[in-house]
Design a protein around this motif. Structure first.
Motif, PDB file in Angstrom:
ATOM      1  N   LYS A   6       0.903  -1.219   0.066  1.00 42.78           N
ATOM      2  CA  LYS A   6      -0.153  -0.157   0.220  1.00 42.78           C
ATOM      3  C   LYS A   6       0.794   1.278  -0.033  1.00 42.78           C
ATOM      4  O   LYS A   6       0.490   2.221  -0.667  1.00 42.78           O
ATOM      5  CB  LYS A   6      -0.941  -0.194   1.178  1.00 42.78           C
ATOM      6  CG  LYS A   6      -2.319   0.513   0.897  1.00 42.78           C
ATOM      7  CD  LYS A   6      -2.954   0.410   2.307  1.00 42.78           C
ATOM      8  CE  LYS A   6      -4.550  -0.285   1.594  1.00 42.78           C
ATOM      9  NZ  LYS A   6      -5.427  -0.325   2.838  1.00 42.78           N
ATOM     10  N   SER A   7       1.754   1.167   0.721  1.00 46.32           N
ATOM     11  CA  SER A   7       3.056   2.168   0.833  1.00 46.32           C
ATOM     12  C   SER A   7       3.672   2.618  -0.441  1.00 46.32           C
ATOM     13  O   SER A   7       3.640   3.700  -0.827  1.00 46.32           O
ATOM     14  CB  SER A   7       3.864   2.141   1.985  1.00 46.32           C
ATOM     15  OG  SER A   7       4.959   3.053   1.902  1.00 46.32           O
ATOM     16  N   ASP A   8       3.949   1.442  -1.187  1.00 46.80           N
ATOM     17  CA  ASP A   8       4.519   1.705  -2.523  1.00 46.80           C
ATOM     18  C   ASP A   8       3.611   2.198  -3.559  1.00 46.80           C
ATOM     19  O   ASP A   8       3.884   3.113  -4.231  1.00 46.80           O
ATOM     20  CB  ASP A   8       4.942   0.144  -3.012  1.00 46.80           C
ATOM     21  CG  ASP A   8       6.355  -0.111  -2.167  1.00 46.80           C
ATOM     22  OD1 ASP A   8       6.891   0.516  -1.547  1.00 46.80           O
ATOM     23  OD2 ASP A   8       6.664  -1.493  -2.309  1.00 46.80           O
ATOM     24  N   GLN A   9       2.395   1.495  -3.527  1.00 47.34           N
ATOM     25  CA  GLN A   9       1.265   2.427  -4.357  1.00 47.34           C
ATOM     26  C   GLN A   9       1.011   3.719  -4.167  1.00 47.34           C
ATOM     27  O   GLN A   9       0.905   4.603  -4.941  1.00 47.34           O
ATOM     28  CB  GLN A   9       0.151   1.433  -4.315  1.00 47.34           C
ATOM     29  CG  GLN A   9       0.299  -0.108  -4.651  1.00 47.34           C
ATOM     30  CD  GLN A   9      -1.229  -0.573  -4.614  1.00 47.34           C
ATOM     31  OE1 GLN A   9      -2.149  -0.485  -3.657  1.00 47.34           O
ATOM     32  NE2 GLN A   9      -1.100  -1.919  -5.232  1.00 47.34           N
ATOM     33  N   GLN A  10       1.059   4.039  -2.831  1.00 44.76           N
ATOM     34  CA  GLN A  10       0.678   5.522  -2.480  1.00 44.76           C
ATOM     35  C   GLN A  10       1.916   6.399  -3.085  1.00 44.76           C
ATOM     36  O   GLN A  10       1.903   7.551  -3.650  1.00 44.76           O
ATOM     37  CB  GLN A  10       0.555   5.518  -0.887  1.00 44.76           C
ATOM     38  CG  GLN A  10      -0.753   5.204  -0.453  1.00 44.76           C
ATOM     39  CD  GLN A  10      -0.784   5.346   1.025  1.00 44.76           C
ATOM     40  OE1 GLN A  10       0.051   5.500   1.527  1.00 44.76           O
ATOM     41  NE2 GLN A  10      -2.241   5.456   1.412  1.00 44.76           N
ATOM     42  N   TRP A  11       3.121   5.913  -2.781  1.00 47.03           N
ATOM     43  CA  TRP A  11       4.495   6.425  -3.197  1.00 47.03           C
ATOM     44  C   TRP A  11       4.444   6.546  -4.761  1.00 47.03           C
ATOM     45  O   TRP A  11       4.430   7.942  -5.363  1.00 47.03           O
ATOM     46  CB  TRP A  11       5.609   5.717  -2.690  1.00 47.03           C
ATOM     47  CG  TRP A  11       7.025   6.338  -3.157  1.00 47.03           C
ATOM     48  CD1 TRP A  11       7.507   7.321  -2.661  1.00 47.03           C
ATOM     49  CD2 TRP A  11       7.703   5.991  -4.201  1.00 47.03           C
ATOM     50  NE1 TRP A  11       8.658   7.598  -3.544  1.00 47.03           N
ATOM     51  CE2 TRP A  11       8.613   6.831  -4.531  1.00 47.03           C
ATOM     52  CE3 TRP A  11       7.384   5.005  -5.434  1.00 47.03           C
ATOM     53  CZ2 TRP A  11       9.475   6.863  -5.410  1.00 47.03           C
ATOM     54  CZ3 TRP A  11       8.381   4.909  -6.277  1.00 47.03           C
ATOM     55  CH2 TRP A  11       9.467   5.776  -6.472  1.00 47.03           C
ATOM     56  N   LEU A  15       4.251  10.109  -7.025  1.00 46.55           N
ATOM     57  CA  LEU A  15       5.348  10.432  -7.910  1.00 46.55           C
ATOM     58  C   LEU A  15       4.448  10.787  -9.137  1.00 46.55           C
ATOM     59  O   LEU A  15       4.903  11.809  -9.744  1.00 46.55           O
ATOM     60  CB  LEU A  15       6.262   9.261  -8.089  1.00 46.55           C
ATOM     61  CG  LEU A  15       7.294   9.267  -9.098  1.00 46.55           C
ATOM     62  CD1 LEU A  15       8.243  10.535  -8.693  1.00 46.55           C
ATOM     63  CD2 LEU A  15       8.015   8.219  -9.355  1.00 46.55           C
ATOM     64  N   MET A  16       3.493  10.185  -9.636  1.00 43.32           N
ATOM     65  CA  MET A  16       2.839  10.189 -10.883  1.00 43.32           C
ATOM     66  C   MET A  16       2.170  11.626 -10.905  1.00 43.32           C
ATOM     67  O   MET A  16       1.961  12.243 -11.945  1.00 43.32           O
ATOM     68  CB  MET A  16       2.041   8.816 -11.308  1.00 43.32           C
ATOM     69  CG  MET A  16       2.745   7.690 -11.524  1.00 43.32           C
ATOM     70  SD  MET A  16       4.063   7.798 -12.688  1.00 43.32           S
ATOM     71  CE  MET A  16       3.134   8.117 -14.322  1.00 43.32           C
TER      72      MET A  16
END
Length: 84
Positions: A6-11, A15-16
């Motif tokens: 979830k953290s990676d997806q939010q990051w 970024l996008m």
């Protein structure tokens, strides 16, 4: 493990969004005359590669618009070069 995903997806989402905001700012800051210069430049190269007669008038339009841009940016030597 799930929290890490979830953290990676939010990051990645953040970024996008940042990249999108930067690109939007760049496009908005481009003045209206830059877009035709880019389009006529690419079209002129494409027509030249295809050996079409229309490459000459498209190239003249591109050079004329480029001259205006150089003159407005106080790049007088480059503006004169477009004439020659």
């Amino acid at each position: 493990m799930i929290d890490s995903k979830k953290s990676d997806q939010q990051w990645f989402k953040a970024l996008m969004l940042q990249i999108y905001n930067c690109l939007t700012a760049i496009i908005i800051s481009l003045r209206q005359i830059f877009i035709p210069v880019i389009i006529t430049g690419i079209t002129g190269i494409w027509l030249t590669m295809r050996q079409k007669v229309w490459c000459f008038p498209v190239g003249l339009i591109n050079v004329s618009l480029s001259m205006v841009i150089f003159y407005e940016q106080h790049l007088y030597a480059d503006a004169i070069q477009q004439i020659m």
